[in-house]
Scaffold this motif. Structure first.
Motif: not given
Length: 479
Positions: A363-364, A366-367, A371, A375, A377-378, A381, A410, A419
């Protein structure tokens, strides 16, 4: 072409009868189709909807035979948790034959000469896991056996409790294992060992057929392919769980999905196999174990090649191939296209930060793929955020040196950072539904397994975070 129209050959049966035992599969009671992979079916030249073939279930259940099929179980040995077992073999797998470079095999189809005290069966729970993971690994670009179809049944099978029997029809370019060579080497059957090596060259490395030192070069190919495969496991956080020499294919394919797992939180010391009390097959230890297994293969090949020369190949090849493949993938996952002297340090710092932060590994990434300096949203987690904060400071400075635009970076990262990862909690949910005769989630997971980098808005629920209670669990070998 329909599945039931396939014409198989059985080149393995041209070898001496010591290599195999002829056996007929044992059908299950009241079989039914759970799921089928059209993508895997294409490997066999099937262009019609495989699920519409009325004979599919009967063939997987061994009530009907494909043309040319002659069923057999293969003999091999192996180092299991480091201890040599001189005689193993397909204890619950029955080979049907070969077509289009793929060997068809039924797993869970009853006892064979090599079943020992086993019943030769597989249960629905583990069969769903193998079926889906075979296709998911392919979707991630990792060399693997494939799974074409999965059937369930009304047959009761005793495990830790009574469960229902199932059969997976799986495919692989070869089912010859490191342990197959160990079997004939330990038995001092040098002629048979050479026959096996010639067979492997014909099947997996035909470009070596007329080469000098072809057996040493065959070994080198096995080293290279195994190194690349384990590098991809490490890059995507896959823990095999049972890396015995009998569970390693000579062409580097990932085979024999038992107590496997993808990392939830990044923990390099994670051991997914509950039976592995010593941590031999930890996530961190996989490259070293593959190297050790290759050293056992070198020893088994000693009657055909110079042992010192083989070890030299191993030492000169494995580490370089592994490091090149692993760093190539990890730099792509980080969005780095150009090369900088300190990139390896950035990678190592990232891994330490992920471990200290207690964060979901995939998940890290994917975020990170979207990016742009914000920061939150990361960081949300992570349990401990300060480690990631410091790493992101370094990362921000590094990506500014890239010649690509943020938009292009990206886009590139979204093609390499999935994902959808088939984690154990989501597989378990699918199993529990299937045990209540609801196979919808199995088929939903199959869709995302084959296209894990894509957006599937209607299947968003399959990308949900792992619940705290289900992170990095250990699993049983019972299947």
């Amino acid at each position: 072409m329909k599945f039931s129209d396939l014409q198989l050959t059985t080149p393995y049966l041209a070898l001496d009868t010591l290599f195999y035992d002829r056996v007929e599969p044992t059908p299950l009671e009241k079989p039914f189709l759970v799921a089928a992979s059209q993508d895997a079916a294409k490997l066999l030249g099937i262009d019609e909807d495989v699920t519409m073939d009325e004979a599919l279930v009967k063939i997987v259940n061994a009530e009907m035979k494909l043309k040319g099929s002659q069923s057999f179980a293969m003999c091999y040995a192996g180092h299991q948790f480091g201890c040599f077992v001189p005689r193993l073999g397909d204890g619950r797998a029955v080979n049907l034959g070969k077509v289009n470079g793929q060997n068809l095999q039924l797993k869970g189809a009853g006892t064979t000469l090599y079943s020992r005290q086993g019943d030769g069966r597989a249960v629905l729970r583990s069969s769903i896991r193998e079926f889906l993971m075979s296709e998911a690994m392919h979707g991630l670009g990792i060399s693997t056996s494939r799974a074409l179809a999965l059937i369930g049944s009304d047959t009761d099978v005793p495990r830790e409790r009574w469960e229902k029997g199932a059969i997976v029809l799986r495919l692989c370019p070869t089912w010859v294992r490191f342990g197959t060579f160990e079997y004939f080497s330990a038995a001092e059957e040098t002629q048979k060992l050479q026959q096996l090596a010639d067979y492997v060259i014909d099947e997996s490395y035909p470009e070596l057929k007329n080469e000098e030192d072809k057996y040493l070069k065959m070994y080198e190919k096995a080293v290279q392919k195994s190194a690349k495969t384990v590098a991809k496991w490490q890059a995507y956080g896959f823990n095999h769980g049972v890396l015995n020499t009998d569970n390693m294919a000579i062409d580097g394919s990932t085979i024999d999905y038992g107590p496997f797992a993808f990392l939830d939180i990044y923990d390099p010391n994670y051991v997914c196999n509950r039976s592995d009390t010593q941590g031999r097959y930890s996530f961190r230890g996989q490259p070293g174990i593959v190297h050790w297994n290759l050293s056992r293969l070198a020893l088994a090949l000693t009657p055909l090649i110079n042992h010192d020369a083989a070890l030299e190949v191993l030492e000169d090849t494995f580490g370089d191939v592994y490091e090149t493949e692993y760093t190539r993938l990890m730099y792509k996952r980080m969005g780095l296209q150009t090369k900088e002297e300190k990139d390896l340090s950035l990678l190592k710092l990232m891994l330490r930060s992920l471990e200290q932060s207690v964060i979901d590994y995939n998940v890290f990434f994917r975020k990170l793929s979207v990016y742009q300096g914000k920061r939150s949203e990361i960081l949300e987690l992570a349990v401990y955020k300060e480690y990631l904060e410091r790493w992101l400071d370094t990362y921000d400075a590094r990506v500014k040196k890239e010649s690509f635009s943020d938009e292009q970076r990206h886009k590139n990262m979204l093609h390499v950072n999935p994902k959808y990862i088939l984690k154990n909690h989501i597989l378990q949910e699918a199993v529990e539904k299937a045990q209540k005769n609801d196979f919808s989630m199995v088929n939903d997971l199959l869709r995302v397994a084959l296209a894990p980098f894509d957006e599937h808005p209607e299947l968003e629920y399959l990308a949900k975070p792992t619940p705290q209670s289900a992170k990095n669990l250990k699993l049983s070998c019972s299947s």
